[in-house]
Design an enzyme around this catalytic site. Sequence first.
Site, PDB file in Angstrom:
ATOM      1  N   HIS A   1       0.841  -1.206   0.000  1.00  0.00           N
ATOM      2  CA  HIS A   1       0.000   0.000   0.000  1.00  0.00           C
ATOM      3  C   HIS A   1       0.879   1.261   0.000  1.00  0.00           C
ATOM      4  O   HIS A   1       0.618   2.222  -0.718  1.00  0.00           O
ATOM      5  CB  HIS A   1      -0.880   0.054   1.263  1.00  0.00           C
ATOM      6  CG  HIS A   1      -1.930  -1.010   1.362  1.00  0.00           C
ATOM      7  ND1 HIS A   1      -2.015  -1.864   2.442  1.00  0.00           N
ATOM      8  CD2 HIS A   1      -2.949  -1.345   0.533  1.00  0.00           C
ATOM      9  CE1 HIS A   1      -3.057  -2.670   2.271  1.00  0.00           C
ATOM     10  NE2 HIS A   1      -3.639  -2.393   1.127  1.00  0.00           N
TER      11      HIS A   1
ATOM     12  N   ARG B   1      -2.482  -6.201  -8.479  1.00  0.00           N
ATOM     13  CA  ARG B   1      -1.447  -7.194  -8.203  1.00  0.00           C
ATOM     14  C   ARG B   1      -1.513  -8.382  -9.139  1.00  0.00           C
ATOM     15  O   ARG B   1      -0.512  -9.023  -9.403  1.00  0.00           O
ATOM     16  CB  ARG B   1      -1.592  -7.730  -6.763  1.00  0.00           C
ATOM     17  CG  ARG B   1      -1.178  -6.776  -5.704  1.00  0.00           C
ATOM     18  CD  ARG B   1      -1.746  -7.186  -4.367  1.00  0.00           C
ATOM     19  NE  ARG B   1      -3.189  -7.024  -4.358  1.00  0.00           N
ATOM     20  CZ  ARG B   1      -3.946  -7.052  -3.279  1.00  0.00           C
ATOM     21  NH1 ARG B   1      -3.400  -7.266  -2.110  1.00  0.00           N
ATOM     22  NH2 ARG B   1      -5.238  -6.877  -3.358  1.00  0.00           N
TER      23      ARG B   1
ATOM     24  N   SER C   1      -3.015  -7.460   2.936  1.00  0.00           N
ATOM     25  CA  SER C   1      -3.232  -7.364   4.383  1.00  0.00           C
ATOM     26  C   SER C   1      -3.578  -8.732   4.949  1.00  0.00           C
ATOM     27  O   SER C   1      -3.171  -9.072   6.066  1.00  0.00           O
ATOM     28  CB  SER C   1      -4.368  -6.382   4.688  1.00  0.00           C
ATOM     29  OG  SER C   1      -4.042  -5.099   4.230  1.00  0.00           O
TER      30      SER C   1
HETATM   31  P1  ADP Z   1      -5.931  -5.829   0.645  1.00  0.00           P
HETATM   32  O1  ADP Z   1      -6.403  -6.417  -0.662  1.00  0.00           O
HETATM   33  O2  ADP Z   1      -4.468  -5.983   0.863  1.00  0.00           O
HETATM   34  O3  ADP Z   1      -6.774  -6.161   1.830  1.00  0.00           O
HETATM   35  P2  ADP Z   1      -7.120  -3.201   0.446  1.00  0.00           P
HETATM   36  O4  ADP Z   1      -8.530  -3.622   0.369  1.00  0.00           O
HETATM   37  O5  ADP Z   1      -6.782  -2.323   1.579  1.00  0.00           O
HETATM   38  O6  ADP Z   1      -6.033  -4.316   0.470  1.00  0.00           O
HETATM   39  O7  ADP Z   1      -6.678  -2.592  -0.968  1.00  0.00           O
HETATM   40  C1  ADP Z   1      -6.712  -1.256  -1.332  1.00  0.00           C
HETATM   41  C2  ADP Z   1      -6.126  -1.128  -2.718  1.00  0.00           C
HETATM   42  O8  ADP Z   1      -4.726  -1.393  -2.635  1.00  0.00           O
HETATM   43  C3  ADP Z   1      -6.664  -2.100  -3.766  1.00  0.00           C
HETATM   44  O9  ADP Z   1      -6.711  -1.427  -5.017  1.00  0.00           O
HETATM   45  C4  ADP Z   1      -5.633  -3.193  -3.784  1.00  0.00           C
HETATM   46  O10 ADP Z   1      -5.601  -3.873  -5.028  1.00  0.00           O
HETATM   47  C5  ADP Z   1      -4.371  -2.389  -3.566  1.00  0.00           C
HETATM   48  N1  ADP Z   1      -3.277  -3.147  -2.995  1.00  0.00           N
HETATM   49  C6  ADP Z   1      -3.284  -3.913  -1.880  1.00  0.00           C
HETATM   50  N2  ADP Z   1      -2.082  -4.477  -1.656  1.00  0.00           N
HETATM   51  C7  ADP Z   1      -1.289  -4.087  -2.684  1.00  0.00           C
HETATM   52  C8  ADP Z   1       0.058  -4.359  -3.053  1.00  0.00           C
HETATM   53  N3  ADP Z   1       0.826  -5.190  -2.350  1.00  0.00           N
HETATM   54  N4  ADP Z   1       0.543  -3.772  -4.162  1.00  0.00           N
HETATM   55  C9  ADP Z   1      -0.243  -2.958  -4.918  1.00  0.00           C
HETATM   56  N5  ADP Z   1      -1.532  -2.673  -4.638  1.00  0.00           N
HETATM   57  C10 ADP Z   1      -2.051  -3.227  -3.537  1.00  0.00           C
END
Ligand code: ADP
Length: 166
Positions: free
Chosen positions: A23, A96, A134
């Site tokens: 993130h 991703r 996460s």
């Molecule tokens: P997660 O899927 O890790 O629970 P979130 O719901 O908080 O994450 O995701 C918020 C945004 O960040 C989404 O667009 C998700 O694809 C992106 N995201 C999450 N982890 C990564 C990562 N390691 N690299 C790039 N983008 C990410």
Amino acid sequence: MDDINLNNHAVYAGSFDPITIGHRDIIRRAASMFDFVTVVVGHHPTKKGLFSVDERVEFIKNAVADIPSVDVLTTDGLIVDLCNKIGARFLIRGLRSESDFAYEMQMAAVNREIAPNIETVFLLASRDTMFLSSSVVRELASMRHCVDDLVTPMVADALIKRYAHE
Ligand code: ADP
């Protein structure tokens, strides 16, 4: 020449439960592209995460403390409504994998239907963090595996404390 669009404010929304270095990489890169980035912790009143919304906000603020053009908000409503409220025209999403892409395509299409003025911008995950989510962090930490390379020191400490009592 057409007027230059000065509205260069982007929103990066997610659950951030907790924020990972993946993130943070997206936030840094977005901050280099846009004048201002608002990170939004989206939450649902009935869905309980591992960390409270206040804790997630604190972790994000700590992770981006060195980037002056970033702030953090929360919402339990629609992200595009919040974008319109704060005058942000761009919605950042990280990609991703193909499964992210399938989900994100649908989200972007729905958002375009309900808020055609908001443009979704996709940033590809960096090679070093494309495996990271996460939920992977929560899973590893719950098994007492070291996650120091995947999250900030503040989050790593909080995860150790959270799982110490189980
Ligand atoms: P997660 O899927 O890790 O629970 P979130 O719901 O908080 O994450 O995701 C918020 C945004 O960040 C989404 O667009 C998700 O694809 C992106 N995201 C999450 N982890 C990564 C990562 N390691 N690299 C790039 N983008 C990410």
